[in-house]
Each structure stands twice: as C-alpha cells, then as structure tokens.
Design a protein around this motif. Structure first.
Motif, PDB file in Angstrom:
ATOM      1  N   HIS A  71       0.805  -1.268   0.080  1.00 32.22           N
ATOM      2  CA  HIS A  71       0.147  -0.159   0.047  1.00 32.22           C
ATOM      3  C   HIS A  71       0.810   1.150  -0.003  1.00 32.22           C
ATOM      4  CE1 HIS A  71       0.291  -1.176   4.423  1.00 32.22           C
ATOM      5  NE2 HIS A  71       0.662   0.406   4.484  1.00 32.22           N
ATOM      6  N   ARG A  72       2.237   1.099   0.032  1.00 27.74           N
ATOM      7  CA  ARG A  72       3.194   2.473  -0.021  1.00 27.74           C
ATOM      8  C   ARG A  72       2.556   2.982  -1.550  1.00 27.74           C
ATOM      9  NH1 ARG A  72       7.699   4.114  -2.685  1.00 27.74           N
ATOM     10  NH2 ARG A  72       9.147   5.500  -1.309  1.00 27.74           N
ATOM     11  N   ALA A  73       2.285   2.175  -2.501  1.00 24.51           N
ATOM     12  CA  ALA A  73       2.246   2.912  -3.536  1.00 24.51           C
ATOM     13  C   ALA A  73       0.821   3.546  -3.661  1.00 24.51           C
ATOM     14  CB  ALA A  73       1.996   1.767  -4.705  1.00 24.51           C
ATOM     15  N   PHE A  74      -0.124   3.417  -2.789  1.00 23.88           N
ATOM     16  CA  PHE A  74      -1.032   4.608  -2.756  1.00 23.88           C
ATOM     17  C   PHE A  74      -0.645   6.112  -3.217  1.00 23.88           C
ATOM     18  CE2 PHE A  74      -4.171   7.644  -1.114  1.00 23.88           C
ATOM     19  CZ  PHE A  74      -5.497   7.133  -1.236  1.00 23.88           C
ATOM     20  N   PHE A  75       0.648   6.387  -2.529  1.00 27.42           N
ATOM     21  CA  PHE A  75       1.004   7.886  -2.742  1.00 27.42           C
ATOM     22  C   PHE A  75       2.089   7.841  -3.967  1.00 27.42           C
ATOM     23  CE2 PHE A  75       0.314   7.815   2.116  1.00 27.42           C
ATOM     24  CZ  PHE A  75      -0.771   8.518   1.883  1.00 27.42           C
ATOM     25  N   GLY A  76       2.014   6.828  -4.705  1.00 32.61           N
ATOM     26  CA  GLY A  76       3.064   6.969  -5.783  1.00 32.61           C
ATOM     27  C   GLY A  76       4.396   6.244  -5.432  1.00 32.61           C
ATOM     28  N   VAL A  77       5.561   6.589  -6.245  1.00 33.23           N
ATOM     29  CA  VAL A  77       6.673   6.060  -5.967  1.00 33.23           C
ATOM     30  C   VAL A  77       7.629   7.084  -4.998  1.00 33.23           C
ATOM     31  CG1 VAL A  77       8.807   5.429  -7.202  1.00 33.23           C
ATOM     32  CG2 VAL A  77       6.727   5.088  -8.270  1.00 33.23           C
ATOM     33  N   GLY A  78       7.382   8.372  -5.145  1.00 32.37           N
ATOM     34  CA  GLY A  78       8.373   9.400  -4.824  1.00 32.37           C
ATOM     35  C   GLY A  78       9.443   9.738  -5.395  1.00 32.37           C
ATOM     36  N   PRO A  79      10.168  10.999  -5.009  1.00 30.92           N
ATOM     37  CA  PRO A  79      10.095  11.658  -3.757  1.00 30.92           C
ATOM     38  C   PRO A  79       8.426  12.422  -3.637  1.00 30.92           C
ATOM     39  CG  PRO A  79      11.865  12.353  -4.925  1.00 30.92           C
ATOM     40  CD  PRO A  79      11.154  11.493  -5.907  1.00 30.92           C
ATOM     41  N   LEU A  80       8.093  12.728  -2.222  1.00 28.78           N
ATOM     42  CA  LEU A  80       6.689  12.860  -2.064  1.00 28.78           C
ATOM     43  C   LEU A  80       6.728  14.272  -1.354  1.00 28.78           C
ATOM     44  CD1 LEU A  80       3.943  11.824  -1.946  1.00 28.78           C
ATOM     45  CD2 LEU A  80       4.282  11.103   0.447  1.00 28.78           C
ATOM     46  N   ASP A  81       6.031  15.155  -1.941  1.00 28.25           N
ATOM     47  CA  ASP A  81       5.963  16.672  -1.355  1.00 28.25           C
ATOM     48  C   ASP A  81       4.584  16.615  -0.635  1.00 28.25           C
ATOM     49  OD1 ASP A  81       8.272  17.494  -2.716  1.00 28.25           O
ATOM     50  OD2 ASP A  81       7.274  18.037  -4.473  1.00 28.25           O
ATOM     51  N   VAL A  82       4.748  17.322   0.640  1.00 25.55           N
ATOM     52  CA  VAL A  82       3.519  17.364   1.356  1.00 25.55           C
ATOM     53  C   VAL A  82       3.203  19.056   1.420  1.00 25.55           C
ATOM     54  CG1 VAL A  82       2.405  17.310   3.689  1.00 25.55           C
ATOM     55  CG2 VAL A  82       3.712  15.080   2.794  1.00 25.55           C
ATOM     56  N   ALA A  83       2.234  19.448   0.656  1.00 22.24           N
ATOM     57  CA  ALA A  83       2.068  20.763   0.474  1.00 22.24           C
ATOM     58  C   ALA A  83       0.834  21.274   1.150  1.00 22.24           C
ATOM     59  CB  ALA A  83       1.782  21.052  -0.811  1.00 22.24           C
ATOM     60  N   VAL A  84       1.251  22.268   2.168  1.00 16.81           N
ATOM     61  CA  VAL A  84      -0.078  23.099   3.024  1.00 16.81           C
ATOM     62  C   VAL A  84       0.134  24.362   2.641  1.00 16.81           C
ATOM     63  CG1 VAL A  84       0.009  21.609   4.902  1.00 16.81           C
ATOM     64  CG2 VAL A  84       1.398  23.446   5.014  1.00 16.81           C
TER      65      VAL A  84
END
Length: 274
Positions: A79-92
């Motif tokens: 289920h890591r792949a729910f967010f894609g492959v990465g790198p991952l940006d968390v934007a607020v």
C-alpha cells in the motif's frame, strides 16, 4: 534516466552539477525503494501461484528461502504505492495576515503536515513539506499530498475541478458544504451549526495521473483536514487494495479533542472516477 545521468556527468558548472546530483540521488533512492516493494509484492503473488510455498518461490526466484524471508520482512508494504513512487511533497497552504508579505501556517495545517510527513517516512518516502503561497499558481512537480481547499489557493480549486463525483460549494450566507454531484446532497460542518460541536467534515481524493499520484485533502474547516489525514493513514491498506490504479474521491467526518481526532467515519464512500 541513463541519458540524464550522462548529461550530468558532462555538466561543466559545479553548482548545477551538484544541485542536480542531489535531486537525482533522491529520485534513484525512491526508485530503489519501489523496486523492493515490487519484489515483495511479486513474492506474495508467486506464492499464491505456486501453491502457497515460499520454498518454491525461492527456487523460482533463484534465491534462498532465508533471503525471501528477509525481503518479506524488510521491504515496504504494497500500500506504499497509494502515494506513488516518490519523492513525495506534502503541501499545505500558507495564510497572509493583513498586508504582511510573509506567510503563517495555521496550527491545524501544521499538525496535518507533521502527521503526513511522519507517516510518509514510515513508508520509506523521501518527503518534504512545502508551503503554498495563495497568491501564486502552483502545480506539484512530484508525487504529492496537497492539503488545500478550493478557496484557499489555485491548486485546491484546480484539483477539485477534475472530480466528477464530489465537490465543494458555498451557500446559506457563506457556509461551505461538500456536495455529491450525482444526488445534490450536501454535507456541512458541525462547527457551523447553530449549536456548534468540535467536529468537521473533509474531502479526500486520489488523482492517478500519467507517472504521478496526487492525493488531495480539503476540510470544510482546517480542522477537518486533520480528521481526513488520520483516516487516510489508518485505512491506507484497504483503500489501496480497493483502488490500486484508479482515481477516486470520498468524504469523511471526525470529532475532536483539541486537534486530536477522537473518532472518524466515512461520510461518502470511496467512488471511482470511471
């Protein structure tokens, strides 16, 4: 990748070479993690095909059974792949105070960002928190989790406008609602009721694009985004199992003690964008 690697080796400017090398290291590291995840998933699938025997899987893969066990215990879950492959940006989204040029971050958005970064790093993502300037148009360059309502910044409105299922609307003298586009049903926040409760509702969507995954969270109020983020991370495996390769959206509701969710529940079940 090979062409870019060779171009980098030939880059004469040391600053450009160093900056790009840093970027590529992060990308290559994330690809390595994804390969480990894919191999772990392949082992489980092969086990089912080979009668449930990891001994047979080891023979088929040309590895020892001990190595197969090590891979199963150390590689990231499917289920890591729910967010894609990465790198991952968390934007607020940042917020402006009066005419000041600098931005501040609401306590709720700060809590959401910290929670999502921690969860992403548990899944072996290289994760970075970004602050969106509401005065500018911004698009995620990487896989991303974007925490932003449609009125807060351009990207929040742009992402939600792609959703054929759910959206947000303003009515009743300025009150925001999540709206079901098929039925017209609206879902408002208990914070806006005549007798308010510390509870809120939030929108949650997953955009699966060509080579990119963008997860979008938008609370009717900032508090709702905390509830959606906690619901997402607590139910990530089942959401991915049900929707591994497709875009979908849903809505959740949560009650709070301060900034901590006491309970959360599904308001609108996940609906694919078929």
């Amino acid at each position: 990748m090979d062409e870019e690697f060779e171009r980098l080796r030939r880059e004469p400017d040391p600053v450009r070479r160093g900056r790009r090398a840093t970027e590529l290291l992060a990308t290559y590291q994330q690809r390595s993690v994804e390969l480990a995840r894919l191999r772990r998933a392949a082992i489980e699938e092969a086990r089912d095909q080979l009668g449930g025997s990891y001994t047979e899987v080891a023979k088929a893969f040309g590895l020892t059974k001990g190595r197969i066990t090590q891979i199963r215990n150390s590689a990231p879950p499917a289920h890591r792949a729910f967010f894609g492959v990465g790198p991952l940006d968390v934007a607020v989204v940042g917020r402006r105070i009066l005419e000041r040029e600098d931005m501040v971050i609401a306590a709720e958005d700060d809590a959401v960002g910290a929670h999502l970064i921690a969860e992403a790093e548990q899944l072996a993502f290289t994760a970075e928190r970004l602050v969106i300037d509401p005065r500018q148009e911004w698009e995620p360059a990487n896989d991303a989790i974007v925490v932003c309502g449609p009125a807060s910044a351009h990207i929040g409105n742009a992402l939600m406008s792609e959703d054929p299922v759910l959206g947000m609307t303003i009515a009743d003298g300025g009150r925001w609602y999540i709206v079901d586009k098929a039925t017209g049903e609206r879902f408002g926040s208990a914070l806006d009721d005549p007798e308010p409760r510390r509870a809120d509702v939030a929108y949650l969507a997953r955009h699966v694009r060509d080579g990119q995954v963008v997860t979008h969270i938008a609370g009717v109020h900032a508090l709702g985004s905390i509830g959606a983020a906690h619901y997402l991370t607590e139910h990530l495996a089942e959401l991915y199992a049900a929707h591994p390769d497709e875009s979908f959206s849903m809505a959740v509701t949560a009650e709070f003690d301060g900034l901590t969710p006491k309970s959360s529940d599904v308001l609108v079940a996940p609906r694919p964008w078929a």
